[in-house]
Structures are given as C-alpha cells and as structure tokens.
Scaffold this motif. Structure first.
Motif, PDB file in Angstrom:
ATOM      1  N   PHE A   1      -3.223   8.541  -7.670  1.00  0.00           N
ATOM      2  CA  PHE A   1      -2.820   7.375  -8.308  1.00  0.00           C
ATOM      3  C   PHE A   1      -2.739   6.217  -7.794  1.00  0.00           C
ATOM      4  O   PHE A   1      -3.256   5.179  -8.245  1.00  0.00           O
ATOM      5  N   GLU A   2      -2.219   5.986  -6.763  1.00  0.00           N
ATOM      6  CA  GLU A   2      -2.100   4.609  -5.893  1.00  0.00           C
ATOM      7  C   GLU A   2      -3.742   4.095  -5.434  1.00  0.00           C
ATOM      8  O   GLU A   2      -3.948   2.986  -5.930  1.00  0.00           O
ATOM      9  N   GLY A   3      -4.342   4.898  -5.172  1.00  0.00           N
ATOM     10  CA  GLY A   3      -5.674   4.548  -5.011  1.00  0.00           C
ATOM     11  C   GLY A   3      -6.418   4.091  -6.160  1.00  0.00           C
ATOM     12  O   GLY A   3      -7.212   3.038  -6.217  1.00  0.00           O
ATOM     13  N   GLU A   4      -6.227   4.817  -7.168  1.00  0.00           N
ATOM     14  CA  GLU A   4      -6.748   4.413  -8.441  1.00  0.00           C
ATOM     15  C   GLU A   4      -6.530   3.077  -9.053  1.00  0.00           C
ATOM     16  O   GLU A   4      -7.109   2.159  -9.470  1.00  0.00           O
ATOM     17  N   VAL A   5      -5.149   2.814  -8.972  1.00  0.00           N
ATOM     18  CA  VAL A   5      -4.561   1.817  -9.592  1.00  0.00           C
ATOM     19  C   VAL A   5      -4.951   0.337  -8.663  1.00  0.00           C
ATOM     20  O   VAL A   5      -5.503  -0.612  -9.127  1.00  0.00           O
ATOM     21  N   LYS A   6      -4.996   0.621  -7.270  1.00  0.00           N
ATOM     22  CA  LYS A   6      -5.519  -0.319  -6.388  1.00  0.00           C
ATOM     23  C   LYS A   6      -7.037  -0.772  -6.786  1.00  0.00           C
ATOM     24  O   LYS A   6      -7.266  -1.751  -6.541  1.00  0.00           O
ATOM     25  N   ALA A   7      -7.800   0.270  -7.020  1.00  0.00           N
ATOM     26  CA  ALA A   7      -9.056   0.030  -7.285  1.00  0.00           C
ATOM     27  C   ALA A   7      -9.333  -0.296  -8.479  1.00  0.00           C
ATOM     28  O   ALA A   7     -10.209  -1.571  -8.703  1.00  0.00           O
TER      29      ALA A   7
ATOM     30  N   SER B   1      -4.431  -3.786  -8.855  1.00  0.00           N
ATOM     31  CA  SER B   1      -4.056  -4.267  -7.768  1.00  0.00           C
ATOM     32  C   SER B   1      -2.998  -3.654  -7.133  1.00  0.00           C
ATOM     33  O   SER B   1      -2.410  -2.696  -7.848  1.00  0.00           O
ATOM     34  N   GLU B   2      -2.593  -3.884  -5.987  1.00  0.00           N
ATOM     35  CA  GLU B   2      -1.190  -3.049  -5.191  1.00  0.00           C
ATOM     36  C   GLU B   2      -0.200  -3.551  -5.978  1.00  0.00           C
ATOM     37  O   GLU B   2       0.619  -2.739  -5.975  1.00  0.00           O
ATOM     38  N   SER B   3       0.042  -4.917  -6.240  1.00  0.00           N
ATOM     39  CA  SER B   3       1.101  -5.139  -7.248  1.00  0.00           C
ATOM     40  C   SER B   3       1.375  -4.228  -8.287  1.00  0.00           C
ATOM     41  O   SER B   3       2.676  -3.965  -8.887  1.00  0.00           O
ATOM     42  N   MET B   4       0.183  -3.963  -9.079  1.00  0.00           N
ATOM     43  CA  MET B   4       0.355  -3.096 -10.075  1.00  0.00           C
ATOM     44  C   MET B   4       1.005  -1.739  -9.965  1.00  0.00           C
ATOM     45  O   MET B   4       1.832  -1.295 -10.471  1.00  0.00           O
ATOM     46  N   PHE B   5       0.413  -1.357  -8.879  1.00  0.00           N
ATOM     47  CA  PHE B   5       0.876   0.067  -8.315  1.00  0.00           C
ATOM     48  C   PHE B   5       2.442  -0.008  -8.118  1.00  0.00           C
ATOM     49  O   PHE B   5       3.436   1.010  -8.377  1.00  0.00           O
ATOM     50  N   ASP B   6       2.880  -1.059  -7.220  1.00  0.00           N
ATOM     51  CA  ASP B   6       4.188  -1.194  -6.967  1.00  0.00           C
ATOM     52  C   ASP B   6       5.066  -1.325  -8.250  1.00  0.00           C
ATOM     53  O   ASP B   6       6.376  -0.713  -8.057  1.00  0.00           O
ATOM     54  N   LEU B   7       4.719  -1.912  -9.298  1.00  0.00           N
ATOM     55  CA  LEU B   7       5.282  -1.962 -10.754  1.00  0.00           C
ATOM     56  C   LEU B   7       5.481  -0.682 -11.274  1.00  0.00           C
ATOM     57  O   LEU B   7       6.468  -0.304 -11.667  1.00  0.00           O
ATOM     58  N   PHE B   8       4.282   0.040 -11.185  1.00  0.00           N
ATOM     59  CA  PHE B   8       4.497   1.513 -11.746  1.00  0.00           C
ATOM     60  C   PHE B   8       5.372   2.394 -10.769  1.00  0.00           C
ATOM     61  O   PHE B   8       6.106   3.106 -11.496  1.00  0.00           O
TER      62      PHE B   8
ATOM     63  N   VAL C   1      13.274  -2.151   7.421  1.00  0.00           N
ATOM     64  CA  VAL C   1      14.541  -2.437   8.305  1.00  0.00           C
ATOM     65  C   VAL C   1      14.724  -3.867   8.817  1.00  0.00           C
ATOM     66  O   VAL C   1      15.668  -4.336   8.413  1.00  0.00           O
ATOM     67  N   ASP C   2      13.534  -4.637   8.950  1.00  0.00           N
ATOM     68  CA  ASP C   2      13.681  -5.861   9.533  1.00  0.00           C
ATOM     69  C   ASP C   2      13.686  -6.805   8.221  1.00  0.00           C
ATOM     70  O   ASP C   2      14.222  -7.857   8.450  1.00  0.00           O
ATOM     71  N   SER C   3      12.855  -6.500   7.213  1.00  0.00           N
ATOM     72  CA  SER C   3      13.119  -7.377   6.049  1.00  0.00           C
ATOM     73  C   SER C   3      12.899  -6.390   4.764  1.00  0.00           C
ATOM     74  O   SER C   3      11.694  -5.951   4.482  1.00  0.00           O
ATOM     75  N   PRO C   4      13.743  -6.251   4.180  1.00  0.00           N
ATOM     76  CA  PRO C   4      13.941  -5.361   3.031  1.00  0.00           C
ATOM     77  C   PRO C   4      12.799  -5.918   2.024  1.00  0.00           C
ATOM     78  O   PRO C   4      12.577  -6.867   1.786  1.00  0.00           O
ATOM     79  N   LYS C   5      12.247  -4.632   1.652  1.00  0.00           N
ATOM     80  CA  LYS C   5      10.999  -4.831   0.658  1.00  0.00           C
ATOM     81  C   LYS C   5      11.538  -5.627  -0.726  1.00  0.00           C
ATOM     82  O   LYS C   5      12.468  -5.493  -1.258  1.00  0.00           O
ATOM     83  N   LYS C   6      10.736  -6.765  -1.029  1.00  0.00           N
ATOM     84  CA  LYS C   6      10.909  -7.541  -2.129  1.00  0.00           C
ATOM     85  C   LYS C   6      10.735  -6.885  -3.519  1.00  0.00           C
ATOM     86  O   LYS C   6       9.883  -6.046  -3.439  1.00  0.00           O
ATOM     87  N   ASN C   7      11.595  -7.019  -4.540  1.00  0.00           N
ATOM     88  CA  ASN C   7      11.325  -6.409  -5.751  1.00  0.00           C
ATOM     89  C   ASN C   7      10.157  -6.855  -6.338  1.00  0.00           C
ATOM     90  O   ASN C   7       9.803  -8.192  -6.354  1.00  0.00           O
ATOM     91  N   ILE C   8       9.277  -6.190  -6.807  1.00  0.00           N
ATOM     92  CA  ILE C   8       8.046  -6.725  -7.262  1.00  0.00           C
ATOM     93  C   ILE C   8       8.089  -7.648  -8.651  1.00  0.00           C
ATOM     94  O   ILE C   8       7.523  -8.710  -8.719  1.00  0.00           O
ATOM     95  N   LEU C   9       9.390  -7.549  -9.293  1.00  0.00           N
ATOM     96  CA  LEU C   9       9.489  -8.437 -10.241  1.00  0.00           C
ATOM     97  C   LEU C   9       9.818  -9.930  -9.702  1.00  0.00           C
ATOM     98  O   LEU C   9       9.710 -10.946 -10.807  1.00  0.00           O
ATOM     99  N   ASP C  10      10.142 -10.114  -8.766  1.00  0.00           N
ATOM    100  CA  ASP C  10      10.575 -11.544  -7.972  1.00  0.00           C
ATOM    101  C   ASP C  10       9.443 -12.165  -7.608  1.00  0.00           C
ATOM    102  O   ASP C  10       9.307 -13.442  -7.579  1.00  0.00           O
ATOM    103  N   THR C  11       8.064 -11.414  -7.673  1.00  0.00           N
ATOM    104  CA  THR C  11       6.942 -12.092  -7.141  1.00  0.00           C
ATOM    105  C   THR C  11       5.955 -12.055  -8.385  1.00  0.00           C
ATOM    106  O   THR C  11       4.897 -12.610  -8.313  1.00  0.00           O
TER     107      THR C  11
END
Length: 492
Positions: free
Chosen positions: A308-314, A317-324, A147-157
């Motif tokens: 799946f989220e925990g597996e990808v992060k382990a 990285s978190e950014s890879m899960f966001d892309l998935f 709400v305060d700051s819309p989530k950035k598209n992972i592709l932007d980062t």
C-alpha cells in the motif's frame, strides 16, 4: 516368549516408513504445485510423522504454511529444518522469508546473510539481502530522526485549500465543496478505467473521514433500523474490481442498504488506493450507514511490506501515505450489532475476563497499543482453532482461541455471536465453534492464486443471517503486489 519384534523387523518397519514418507512428500509437492496448500500441509505432516528426521519435509511444509499466511508455523518448521541440518541453506531462506512477513527485519537480515554466505552465487538471495538491509537501515534512520527531531504531524504541513484543480482535469468534482452520490459513482467509474481523481479531492476525502473517526469510539454500537439491512464484508485487500462487484451483487451503500467492512481494505491487491478512497467517500456521505473496522493491514508495518505504501507513493505522494497512516490509526476496533453480535477483524483474547467495556476503553492511537499481548493486537490478529483452550498463533502474532473461549466470552458479555474475518476461506465463509464464530472473507481468488470464493453476510433487524458467495471477476493485467519492493517475490 517375547512379543517384542526383533531387530530385523524394526529395521524393515523403519525402511517402510521412510518409503511411505517419501511418497507422502511427493504427493504433497504435487498438491503444492496445484496451489492446494492446506492439502499439501496435511501430506507434508504425514511425511513428518512417518520420518521426523528429514529437514526438507519441514522446509517444504514451512513454505506451504507461508503460502497460507501461517507465518508463525512457517518459522517453527524452518527452525526444525535448521536444527536437523544446520548446513541446509533453504531452511534459513524459509525462515528469513517468514520473518520478513512478520516485519522482523533484523532477524530476517541475519538469515539472509547466512544464505548468501552458504550460496554466494545465488543472485536472488543477494538481491533480497540487499533489500532487507535497506529496510533495516531506513527503519533505524527513521527512529534516529524521531529521537532527534520528532516527526511533524502531516496536518501541520498539508494545505489542501491551496491545492488548485487545473482546468484540464476532466474527472469528478465536488459540488460546493461537498461530496455527493453522483461524485462517488463517477469516481468509481473513473477508477474502473484506471484513472485518478484529483489529489485535492483525494486529500479532502481522507481528511473528512479522519475527522469522523476521531470522534468515534473504539467499539461502535450499530442498530439496524426496521426498514434496513446490514451487510458484513470481510477482507477485500485492494481487489477493486471484486470489491465493486459486491455492490453490483448486493446494491450500493445507502441509508437503508448499510455496510460494515471488517478490515484489511488495502495491501496485496494493486488497486488498494481505489478501494480505500471509495470506502472513505461512502463513509463521508453515509456516516451512519457505512462502517469500517481496522484490520491488521491498516498499519504501517504491513503497508511497507505488502504494497500500500508503494502504491500511494506511485499514484500520488508520500504525504498522502502519511495522511492515510494517521487516519488508519483512528479507525475503530470493533462493532456491536443490535447489542448481540460482536464484529472484529481478528479474534479474541489471551485473558478470560475481557468485557465490552474493556474494548470500548482501548486507547487505540499510537504504535505501542499494537504490541504483542495487548487487547488491540489480539483483536486485529487472533484466529479461532478447533481445539478447546488457547494456543500459540500460527501467524506468530496474537493467539488462537478455541470454542470454549468463544462461548465463555459471549456468555460473559451477553452476546450471541462473534463475526470475524482475517482468513481466506475456500467458500468465502466458515461457521465454527458450534455456530458461535463466523469467519467471512470477501476477496475471491485471493492474490489471483488461491481460487477461493468471496462471501458477504446480510443481517436483518431481527438478526437473521443470509450468506452470499461470489466468484472473482476480471481485472486489468496488473499483478497483485505490483508496488512492493524487491522482497515481493517471496509473497507471490
């Protein structure tokens, strides 16, 4: 002279029913211990029919329903147990577990608090309450941030081109920046030996498939060429070693050996990343020969709970899960084979008037399209039932649809057959609704506990179907859902 039994006979019959109910409950408990959950449900139901006033019967059946992923029924039975005995702690625990499975975290939190209040020395309940509170806080925090700051598209980062492949990396590599058959085969062997490909290649595979899927409609038309066959596979759920065994049994994907994987590629199994990267790699190599349907587990809510989220992060990285996460939202919802066979992950709809064009026109991007009652939600979550008509979902999401619903839908859309997945089956597949609705499930010995076979369906250009079943194969000593949070013991 009255034919009505006297009071003593009534009391005797009631006592006899109570004794028989206890016997049925004891038999059900033994079946449950043997992991024969469907048979246990039948016996618990028998006990309830004989004596519907015992909370533990409903609580035990709730747990059996939970084990078969009938979370909606599990909640209903837990409600019944609590209504019969508001002091029955286990009823609240069962309901909390089922609510968690349905991602209704705040409702689960309320029940866990009741459990802890009633059983303050229960360390397990306290740990689960704490984990549940963390999830609720995290969700609220993420919502506030959006709400305060819309989530950035992972592709932007994400700057994949700047990622360097170190000279020390000894795994498979792209040739001139392109994926090849040799790369995939080497990657699969690398995964089999529990090694990771370089994150640069993993990101590039996901991005390539995302690009393909963004240009793909919600309903994909498939034509099987005369020289080819198409194999439909059901849920594989991160069981990588069983997944690659399909290719050993049936041949690896190629331009003539086509595949359609019908959703639920990830979660539960602890090699979900290896499964999805292999599927995505083949999709990139053979975009017109390998097809992927979105399942109900290709969603954030499921991935956060079932591993799946925990597996990808382990593993990365978190950014890879966001892309998935972003890429899963681009996956198509249905496939139409030779204009006659519709393939969806879950099932049909709460409305009678749905057409293929309605499916084609679904705007599948964004969470709001997954809301209960939407066409997309029902495609991903619904299940067939034996009875005609429609019923409430045993899962608590989507609906259940009868043989008349299937027949009417097929007739309206000039189709011959519905193929779906979404449910574990003892023999890997089941033919329902007068032969018009087929369920196929491709994860044998699901979660290392169920003992079921897996199955696949080979389809020829003239639409003849051949079923292949197979047993589970050995895998490394890593339990299912090894990457989930503290609430994970509920789902084991």
């Amino acid at each position: 002279m009255s034919n009505e039994p006297n009071g003593d006979q009534n009391i005797s019959a009631l006592e006899e029913n109570k004794i028989k109910a206890e016997e049925a409950k004891d038999a059900a408990n033994k079946l449950f211990s043997a992991k024969k959950y469907e048979a246990a449900i039948e016996k618990y139901s028998e006990a309830i029919n004989l004596n519907p006033n015992v909370a533990v019967y409903y609580s035990n059946r709730s747990f059996a329903y939970f084990k078969t992923e009938a979370f909606g029924y599990a909640v209903t039975d837990a409600d019944s147990a609590i209504k019969l005995d508001p002091s029955y702690t286990k009823g609240y625990y069962r309901r909390a577990a089922a609510k968690m499975a349905l991602c209704k975290f705040e409702e689960a939190q309320r029940d866990f608090r009741i459990v802890v209040k009633k059983a303050p020395t229960d360390k397990d309940a306290k740990a689960k309450l704490l984990e549940c509170e963390k999830i609720v806080k995290r969700i609220k925090f993420e919502e506030a941030i959006e709400v305060d700051s819309p989530k950035k598209n992972i592709l932007d980062t994400l700057e994949v081109n700047s990622i360097v492949v170190e000279p020390s990396y000894g795994g498979p590599k792209f040739e001139d920046g392109k994926i090849t058959k040799d790369f995939i085969e080497e990657m699969m062997e690398y995964f089999k030996n529990q090694k990771k490909i370089h994150r640069k290649y993993a990101f590039e595979i996901i991005l390539a498939v995302r690009k393909i899927m963004l240009e793909t409609p919600s309903l994909v038309d498939i034509t099987i060429p005369q020289s080819s066959k198409l194999t439909v596979c059901g849920d594989v759920h991160g069981q990588y070693y069983d997944f690659i065994n399909i290719f050993k049994i049936n041949g690896v994907p190629s331009e003539t050996n086509m595949y359609l994987f019908n959703g639920d590629f990830v979660d539960r199994g602890s090699f979900s990343l290896e499964v999805i990267l292999t599927l995505f790699a083949y999709k990139w190599l053979y975009p017109k020969s390998l097809y992927l349907t979105r399942g109900n587990h290709e969603t954030d809510d499921m991935n956060k709970v079932y591993g799946f989220e925990g597996e990808v992060k382990a593993k990365y990285s978190e950014s890879m899960f966001d892309l998935f996460s972003e890429t899963f939202s681009t996956l198509p919802l249905a496939h139409l084979i030779n204009r006659k066979i519709l393939v969806v992950h879950g099932g049909l709809f709460s409305r009678d008037d749905v057409t293929l064009d309605d499916i084609r026109n679904i705007d599948r991007f964004g969470k709001k399209h997954l809301e209960q009652g939407s066409l997309m939600c029902e495609l991903l979550w619904s299940d067939p039932q034996i009875q005609p008509g429609r019923g409430p979902s045993k899962r608590g999401v989507g609906i259940q649809f009868g043989p008349d619903v299937t027949e009417n839908f097929l007739k309206r859309n000039n189709l011959e057959l519905l193929i779906r997945s979404h449910e574990v089956k003892e023999n890997g597949y089941v033919i329902d609704h007068n032969g018009k609705c087929i369920t196929v499930f491709s994860a044998p010995n699901y979660c290392d506990t169920i003992g079921n076979k897996g199955a696949i369906i080979n389809i020829t250009p003239d639409l003849k179907l051949e079923y292949k079943t197979f047993e589970a194969v050995p895998h490394p000593n890593i339990r299912p859902m090894a990457y989930i949070n503290q609430l994970g013991s509920m789902f084991m």
